[in-house]
Write a protein that holds these residues in place. Structure first.
Motif, PDB file in Angstrom:
ATOM      1  N   ASN A 107     -20.638  23.280 -14.238  1.00 19.97           N
ATOM      2  CA  ASN A 107     -21.128  22.147 -15.021  1.00 19.97           C
ATOM      3  C   ASN A 107     -20.943  20.856 -14.219  1.00 19.97           C
ATOM      4  OD1 ASN A 107     -21.568  20.050 -16.911  1.00 19.97           O
ATOM      5  ND2 ASN A 107     -20.825  21.304 -18.596  1.00 19.97           N
ATOM      6  N   PRO A 108     -22.031  20.171 -13.844  1.00 22.10           N
ATOM      7  CA  PRO A 108     -21.898  18.978 -12.988  1.00 22.10           C
ATOM      8  C   PRO A 108     -21.227  17.800 -13.670  1.00 22.10           C
ATOM      9  CG  PRO A 108     -24.157  19.201 -13.764  1.00 22.10           C
ATOM     10  CD  PRO A 108     -23.437  20.442 -14.200  1.00 22.10           C
ATOM     11  N   ARG A 109     -21.070  17.843 -15.002  1.00 21.74           N
ATOM     12  CA  ARG A 109     -20.488  16.719 -15.738  1.00 21.74           C
ATOM     13  C   ARG A 109     -18.982  16.857 -15.940  1.00 21.74           C
ATOM     14  NH1 ARG A 109     -24.985  15.522 -20.503  1.00 21.74           N
ATOM     15  NH2 ARG A 109     -26.778  15.259 -19.086  1.00 21.74           N
ATOM     16  N   LEU A 110     -18.435  18.030 -15.593  1.00 18.16           N
ATOM     17  CA  LEU A 110     -16.997  18.248 -15.760  1.00 18.16           C
ATOM     18  C   LEU A 110     -16.287  18.144 -14.422  1.00 18.16           C
ATOM     19  CD1 LEU A 110     -16.904  21.304 -18.205  1.00 18.16           C
ATOM     20  CD2 LEU A 110     -16.885  18.869 -18.771  1.00 18.16           C
ATOM     21  N   THR A 111     -15.049  17.702 -14.447  1.00 23.34           N
ATOM     22  CA  THR A 111     -14.244  17.701 -13.230  1.00 23.34           C
ATOM     23  C   THR A 111     -13.784  19.125 -12.918  1.00 23.34           C
ATOM     24  OG1 THR A 111     -12.155  17.362 -14.410  1.00 23.34           O
ATOM     25  CG2 THR A 111     -13.410  15.388 -13.768  1.00 23.34           C
ATOM     26  N   ALA A 112     -13.257  19.314 -11.715  1.00 21.84           N
ATOM     27  CA  ALA A 112     -12.787  20.641 -11.322  1.00 21.84           C
ATOM     28  C   ALA A 112     -11.707  21.148 -12.270  1.00 21.84           C
ATOM     29  CB  ALA A 112     -12.262  20.602  -9.887  1.00 21.84           C
ATOM     30  N   GLY A 113     -10.808  20.270 -12.663  1.00 22.49           N
ATOM     31  CA  GLY A 113      -9.746  20.678 -13.589  1.00 22.49           C
ATOM     32  C   GLY A 113     -10.291  21.091 -14.939  1.00 22.49           C
ATOM     33  N   GLN A 114     -11.282  20.360 -15.445  1.00 21.26           N
ATOM     34  CA  GLN A 114     -11.884  20.717 -16.731  1.00 21.26           C
ATOM     35  C   GLN A 114     -12.639  22.038 -16.640  1.00 21.26           C
ATOM     36  OE1 GLN A 114     -14.125  17.064 -17.149  1.00 21.26           O
ATOM     37  NE2 GLN A 114     -12.715  16.268 -18.707  1.00 21.26           N
ATOM     38  N   ILE A 115     -13.294  22.287 -15.509  1.00 20.66           N
ATOM     39  CA  ILE A 115     -14.026  23.545 -15.320  1.00 20.66           C
ATOM     40  C   ILE A 115     -13.070  24.733 -15.356  1.00 20.66           C
ATOM     41  CG2 ILE A 115     -15.284  24.902 -13.592  1.00 20.66           C
ATOM     42  CD1 ILE A 115     -16.717  22.278 -12.812  1.00 20.66           C
ATOM     43  N   ILE A 116     -11.896  24.577 -14.740  1.00 16.55           N
ATOM     44  CA  ILE A 116     -10.927  25.676 -14.690  1.00 16.55           C
ATOM     45  C   ILE A 116     -10.332  25.951 -16.069  1.00 16.55           C
ATOM     46  CG2 ILE A 116      -8.648  26.326 -13.809  1.00 16.55           C
ATOM     47  CD1 ILE A 116      -9.368  24.850 -11.221  1.00 16.55           C
ATOM     48  N   THR A 117     -10.021  24.900 -16.809  1.00 14.31           N
ATOM     49  CA  THR A 117      -9.311  25.088 -18.079  1.00 14.31           C
ATOM     50  C   THR A 117     -10.238  25.299 -19.268  1.00 14.31           C
ATOM     51  OG1 THR A 117      -9.213  22.669 -18.384  1.00 14.31           O
ATOM     52  CG2 THR A 117      -7.335  23.739 -17.297  1.00 14.31           C
ATOM     53  N   GLU A 118     -11.539  25.073 -19.098  1.00 17.64           N
ATOM     54  CA  GLU A 118     -12.472  25.248 -20.217  1.00 17.64           C
ATOM     55  C   GLU A 118     -12.427  26.659 -20.814  1.00 17.64           C
ATOM     56  OE1 GLU A 118     -17.122  24.166 -21.257  1.00 17.64           O
ATOM     57  OE2 GLU A 118     -16.604  24.890 -19.252  1.00 17.64           O
ATOM     58  N   PRO A 119     -12.407  27.740 -19.990  1.00 18.05           N
ATOM     59  CA  PRO A 119     -12.313  29.080 -20.599  1.00 18.05           C
ATOM     60  C   PRO A 119     -11.060  29.275 -21.440  1.00 18.05           C
ATOM     61  CG  PRO A 119     -12.938  29.234 -18.280  1.00 18.05           C
ATOM     62  CD  PRO A 119     -12.537  27.822 -18.520  1.00 18.05           C
ATOM     63  N   VAL A 120      -9.931  28.690 -20.999  1.00 16.93           N
ATOM     64  CA  VAL A 120      -8.683  28.833 -21.744  1.00 16.93           C
ATOM     65  C   VAL A 120      -8.781  28.118 -23.084  1.00 16.93           C
ATOM     66  CG1 VAL A 120      -6.183  28.473 -21.675  1.00 16.93           C
ATOM     67  CG2 VAL A 120      -7.424  28.996 -19.565  1.00 16.93           C
ATOM     68  N   ASP A 121      -9.458  26.975 -23.103  1.00 17.65           N
ATOM     69  CA  ASP A 121      -9.605  26.212 -24.342  1.00 17.65           C
ATOM     70  C   ASP A 121     -10.368  26.989 -25.410  1.00 17.65           C
ATOM     71  OD1 ASP A 121      -8.212  24.074 -23.323  1.00 17.65           O
ATOM     72  OD2 ASP A 121     -10.005  23.038 -22.590  1.00 17.65           O
ATOM     73  N   ASN A 122     -11.157  27.961 -24.981  1.00 18.92           N
ATOM     74  CA  ASN A 122     -11.897  28.776 -25.947  1.00 18.92           C
ATOM     75  C   ASN A 122     -10.989  29.743 -26.707  1.00 18.92           C
ATOM     76  OD1 ASN A 122     -14.431  27.668 -25.344  1.00 18.92           O
ATOM     77  ND2 ASN A 122     -14.717  29.059 -23.607  1.00 18.92           N
ATOM     78  N   PHE A 123      -9.777  29.970 -26.187  1.00 16.38           N
ATOM     79  CA  PHE A 123      -8.888  30.955 -26.801  1.00 16.38           C
ATOM     80  C   PHE A 123      -7.560  30.366 -27.287  1.00 16.38           C
ATOM     81  CE2 PHE A 123     -11.701  33.390 -24.077  1.00 16.38           C
ATOM     82  CZ  PHE A 123     -12.042  34.465 -24.874  1.00 16.38           C
ATOM     83  N   GLU A 124      -7.114  29.315 -26.657  1.00 17.06           N
ATOM     84  CA  GLU A 124      -5.837  28.730 -27.048  1.00 17.06           C
ATOM     85  C   GLU A 124      -5.837  27.238 -26.731  1.00 17.06           C
ATOM     86  OE1 GLU A 124      -2.687  29.809 -23.836  1.00 17.06           O
ATOM     87  OE2 GLU A 124      -4.054  31.522 -23.990  1.00 17.06           O
ATOM     88  N   ARG A 125      -4.992  26.495 -27.420  1.00 13.74           N
ATOM     89  CA  ARG A 125      -4.920  25.061 -27.245  1.00 13.74           C
ATOM     90  C   ARG A 125      -3.769  24.707 -26.301  1.00 13.74           C
ATOM     91  NH1 ARG A 125      -9.759  23.207 -28.328  1.00 13.74           N
ATOM     92  NH2 ARG A 125     -10.526  23.967 -30.334  1.00 13.74           N
ATOM     93  N   LEU A 126      -4.094  23.936 -25.272  1.00 13.04           N
ATOM     94  CA  LEU A 126      -3.088  23.479 -24.333  1.00 13.04           C
ATOM     95  C   LEU A 126      -3.012  21.962 -24.398  1.00 13.04           C
ATOM     96  CD1 LEU A 126      -3.960  25.622 -21.165  1.00 13.04           C
ATOM     97  CD2 LEU A 126      -2.214  26.097 -22.872  1.00 13.04           C
ATOM     98  N   ASN A 127      -1.797  21.433 -24.251  1.00  6.54           N
ATOM     99  CA  ASN A 127      -1.694  19.979 -24.144  1.00  6.54           C
ATOM    100  C   ASN A 127      -2.091  19.544 -22.737  1.00  6.54           C
ATOM    101  OD1 ASN A 127       0.604  20.256 -22.390  1.00  6.54           O
ATOM    102  ND2 ASN A 127       1.915  20.484 -24.188  1.00  6.54           N
ATOM    103  N   ARG A 128      -2.202  18.263 -22.549  1.00  4.67           N
ATOM    104  CA  ARG A 128      -2.712  17.738 -21.275  1.00  4.67           C
ATOM    105  C   ARG A 128      -1.829  18.149 -20.107  1.00  4.67           C
ATOM    106  NH1 ARG A 128      -3.927  11.323 -19.885  1.00  4.67           N
ATOM    107  NH2 ARG A 128      -4.524  11.669 -17.694  1.00  4.67           N
ATOM    108  N   GLN A 129      -0.523  18.111 -20.296  1.00  9.21           N
ATOM    109  CA  GLN A 129       0.394  18.461 -19.210  1.00  9.21           C
ATOM    110  C   GLN A 129       0.228  19.923 -18.805  1.00  9.21           C
ATOM    111  OE1 GLN A 129       4.489  17.689 -20.152  1.00  9.21           O
ATOM    112  NE2 GLN A 129       5.242  18.279 -18.122  1.00  9.21           N
ATOM    113  N   ASP A 130       0.154  20.835 -19.777  1.00 12.91           N
ATOM    114  CA  ASP A 130      -0.019  22.254 -19.468  1.00 12.91           C
ATOM    115  C   ASP A 130      -1.382  22.520 -18.827  1.00 12.91           C
ATOM    116  OD1 ASP A 130       2.464  22.789 -20.471  1.00 12.91           O
ATOM    117  OD2 ASP A 130       1.732  23.405 -22.456  1.00 12.91           O
ATOM    118  N   ARG A 131      -2.393  21.805 -19.285  1.00 11.30           N
ATOM    119  CA  ARG A 131      -3.724  21.988 -18.738  1.00 11.30           C
ATOM    120  C   ARG A 131      -3.774  21.592 -17.256  1.00 11.30           C
ATOM    121  NH1 ARG A 131      -6.063  19.133 -22.181  1.00 11.30           N
ATOM    122  NH2 ARG A 131      -6.588  20.763 -23.693  1.00 11.30           N
ATOM    123  N   GLU A 132      -3.148  20.464 -16.937  1.00  9.08           N
ATOM    124  CA  GLU A 132      -3.129  20.015 -15.541  1.00  9.08           C
ATOM    125  C   GLU A 132      -2.275  20.937 -14.672  1.00  9.08           C
ATOM    126  OE1 GLU A 132      -1.969  15.936 -15.347  1.00  9.08           O
ATOM    127  OE2 GLU A 132      -3.904  15.196 -16.114  1.00  9.08           O
TER     128      GLU A 132
END
Length: 345
Positions: A107-132
């Motif tokens: 997705n050209p509109r997401l950063t690399a970090g958002q691209i990596i964590t997007e699949p995880v967000d579909n199954f569980e909620r992470l806070n910003r620190q855990d996501r990074e």
């Protein structure tokens, strides 16, 4: 005997060209026809063949991107080909995919970090620190700096984008990754880096790969076993070293002989293959390869050859090279021969 991680039985996919609104016969593309194989944990099964033979369709069938016409796709003994919605959603964590084009698969509109964590967000909620922290850890695993998590895909090179695609696939800790021509769009030097990365990740994490490629030099580097496809069917399946040392099916011979050899002093075996690949809309009767095969006999023109096990651990579908007089009661078991780890070449 242990249950394989992935077991495919009689997988078939037909695409209808249009509808029968006017009660006329609708042409059908027979993209995949009666394909069976298995993959053990930590194994790399490569699927090779000419363009249009059904390799990428198999990848999409395994991921349920397209629905099979018939057949079974079993993960740890569960048939995911018949699962619907929520049950299938849970099983999707076990399988991830790396796509061919690293430019259009992100997705050209997401950063690399958002691209990596997007699949995880579909199954569980992470806070910003855990996501990074997750993004940084996965970027390190694929050989990238954690600081790159704030960059957009347009700010990355082709090799870095494909590493990012691999990191995204690893985010859910899958048991199986399907890689569809994952290095074909990259430069040769970058291809080697990505292949070595995949091998290292497999050794560290025990991931199994279904690796689809048309490049035999890539296959020879990464594969434990190789399945050769022709017009929607597997014609030979063998351990990698065995297949390249002694190809049995005439089509496998031709495929290996056609691969370029980087040594000018080495004489390459020429295998005469004439004609064009038949249309999957109207495939030949019997063995689909018989119109181009120099060894074809009358039986090849009328009877589809089954996969027959050979003494060296391979299975071959050829009336001439592997006569089917001793076909096992379970041909699927023949295509799912036991896997043993071999050293990478």
């Amino acid at each position: 005997m242990n249950t394989p991680l992935l077991k495919v039985e009689n997988l078939t996919k037909h695409f209808r060209l249009g509808t029968d609104f006017l009660k006329k016969a609708v042409p059908i593309v027979r993209a995949v026809e009666d394909v069976s194989f298995s993959v053990e944990p930590g194994e790399t099964l490569c699927i090779v063949g000419e363009s249009g033979c059904g390799k990428s369709t198999i990848a999409r069938l395994l991921m349920r991107i397209v629905e099979p016409t018939c057949g079974r796709v079993m993960i740890d003994g569960t048939d995911i080909a018949g699962l619907k919605k929520q049950p299938l959603r849970e099983w999707r964590r076990r399988m991830q995919m790396v796509f061919q084009d690293p430019y259009s698969s992100l997705n050209p509109r997401l950063t690399a970090g958002q691209i990596i964590t997007e699949p995880v967000d579909n199954f569980e909620r992470l806070n910003r620190q855990d996501r990074e922290a997750l993004a940084a850890d996965l970027l390190r695993k694929v050989g990238m700096s954690p600081e790159m998590m704030h960059r957009l895909p347009s700010e990355l090179s082709g090799g870095q984008r494909q590493r990012l695609g691999i990191a995204r696939a690893l985010a859910l800790k899958p048991s199986l990754i399907v890689a569809d021509e994952a290095v074909s769009a990259l430069d040769v030097s970058v291809q080697a880096q990505i292949l070595n990365l995949l091998v290292d990740l497999q050794q560290q994490m025990g991931i199994a790969y279904v690796f689809i490629s048309h490049d035999l030099s890539v296959v020879q580097h990464i594969a434990h076993r190789v399945a050769v496809m022709y017009l929607g069917r597997i014609v030979e399946l063998a351990p990698c070293e065995v297949l390249f040392a002694r190809p049995t099916h005439p089509y496998t011979e031709a495929l290996i002989a056609a691969a370029p050899v980087p040594d000018p002093a080495r004489v390459r075996l020429e295998v005469p293959i004439e004609g064009e690949v038949p249309s999957p809309i109207n495939p030949p009767r019997g063995c689909a390869f018989h119109p181009r095969c120099p060894l074809a006999v009358e039986r090849c023109r009328t009877v589809v050859p089954p996969l027959v096990p050979m003494a060296d651990g391979r299975v071959v579908a050829c009336h001439v090279r592997a006569p089917s007089m001793d076909v096992p009661a379970d041909p699927i078991a023949a295509a799912a021969a036991p896997f043993t780890h071999i050293s990478q070449p």
